[in-house]
Design a protein around this motif. Structure first.
Motif, PDB file in Angstrom:
ATOM      1  N   ARG A   1      89.846  49.944  91.013  1.00  0.00           N
ATOM      2  CA  ARG A   1      90.788  50.955  91.479  1.00  0.00           C
ATOM      3  C   ARG A   1      91.820  50.348  92.426  1.00  0.00           C
ATOM      4  N   LYS A   2      92.960  50.996  92.511  1.00  0.00           N
ATOM      5  CA  LYS A   2      94.022  50.516  93.407  1.00  0.00           C
ATOM      6  C   LYS A   2      93.559  50.502  94.856  1.00  0.00           C
TER       7      LYS A   2
ATOM      8  N   GLY B   1      94.999  46.970  99.216  1.00  0.00           N
ATOM      9  CA  GLY B   1      94.245  48.120  98.748  1.00  0.00           C
ATOM     10  C   GLY B   1      92.744  47.975  98.820  1.00  0.00           C
TER      11      GLY B   1
ATOM     12  N   ARG C   1      94.512  46.924  87.913  1.00  0.00           N
ATOM     13  CA  ARG C   1      94.318  47.928  88.972  1.00  0.00           C
ATOM     14  C   ARG C   1      94.645  49.299  88.393  1.00  0.00           C
TER      15      ARG C   1
ATOM     16  N   MET D   1     100.363  54.817  99.245  1.00  0.00           N
ATOM     17  CA  MET D   1      99.377  54.370  98.270  1.00  0.00           C
ATOM     18  C   MET D   1      98.031  55.051  98.499  1.00  0.00           C
TER      19      MET D   1
END
Length: 257
Positions: free
Chosen positions: A119-120, A150, A89, A191
């Motif tokens: 991607r995160k 995520g 990630r 996040m």
């Protein structure tokens, strides 16, 4: 046009029928004159109509085969969760544009396995144009959270008079704000905010259909030649969104049907 007037524009049925009968009189006179001079050149409009019918039916046939393939090979939830947890990630947010509203399309696994990372924050975006003039801002985004941390889904809805755009930071901020409002905890909110600062990329899936040898020659010609030609020259919903070129990444996959 009469159907559009009644269903989409919600015009009074009396006005719609008035338009229909007025139009059918003109069209009927034109059609009759062509039939009377079919040999002398009246066949040309019919030939042009036949070409457009073939193009339309080929496009519809190809889109239906693409939808059938994705419905058959849609990624299993457990398989996708294992793929996400076992893949690196990297920071940032990725908007993966797809036509599939429900489930994860096979091209996503194709992308993750080739790139080796995601991607995160990964958002599967599907753009849909509704048969209304304009969509309210509160109804623009229909969001949901998928199993892995995520990973989200976002259905973007436009009316036929709305400006379709993902240009600038307004679209990204609007989607992320919607996710933050629906976040379950503070850690998830942090996040999402950090992902926007780490960079944004839009991944566009490009699918090529190929008929195998077990099919008839007509179907193979329609898909492998005519439909592929139309694919190369058509403009998709995503193409109208004005995504900045420097933030685009196109991923191709061959569907053998």
């Amino acid at each position: 046009m009469t159907v559009v007037m009644i269903v989409v524009w919600q015009t009074h049925i009396a006005l719609a029928l008035l338009f229909f009968f007025f139009f059918i009189i003109i069209e009927g006179a034109f059609m009759t004159s062509l039939l009377n001079k079919l040999v002398q050149g009246g066949w040309v409009p019919f030939a042009i109509s036949a070409i457009f019918i073939i193009i339309t039916l080929t496009w519809t046939f190809g889109r239906s085969k693409k939808a059938q393939y994705e419905a058959t090979w849609v990624v299993d939830h457990n398989k996708f969760e294992k793929l996400v947890t076992s893949t690196t990630r990297v920071p940032g947010i990725c908007f993966f544009c797809t036509d599939l509203i429900n489930g994860v399309p096979p091209i996503v696994c194709h992308y993750a396995e080739l790139i080796g990372s995601i991607r995160k924050v990964t958002v599967f975006v599907t753009v849909r144009t509704l048969p209304v003039r304009s969509v309210l801002p509160s109804e623009r985004f229909n969001i949901g959270k998928l199993g892995p941390t995520g990973v989200y889904r976002c259905l973007v809805q436009f009316g036929y008079m709305d400006i379709h755009t993902m240009e600038g930071d307004e679209f990204t901020r609007s989607v992320v704000t919607a996710f933050i409002d629906a976040a379950e905890n503070q850690e998830e909110k942090e996040m999402l905010n950090a992902a926007v600062l780490d960079g944004v990329v839009f991944v566009l899936g490009r699918v090529i259909l190929k008929m195998t040898e077990k099919h008839r020659c007509i179907k193979k010609f329609l898909i492998n030649n005519l439909y592929r030609f139309l694919q190369k020259n058509f403009r998709s919903n995503v193409a109208t969104l004005k995504i900045p070129p420097r933030k685009q990444l196109q991923v191709g996959m061959l569907y053998e049907i």
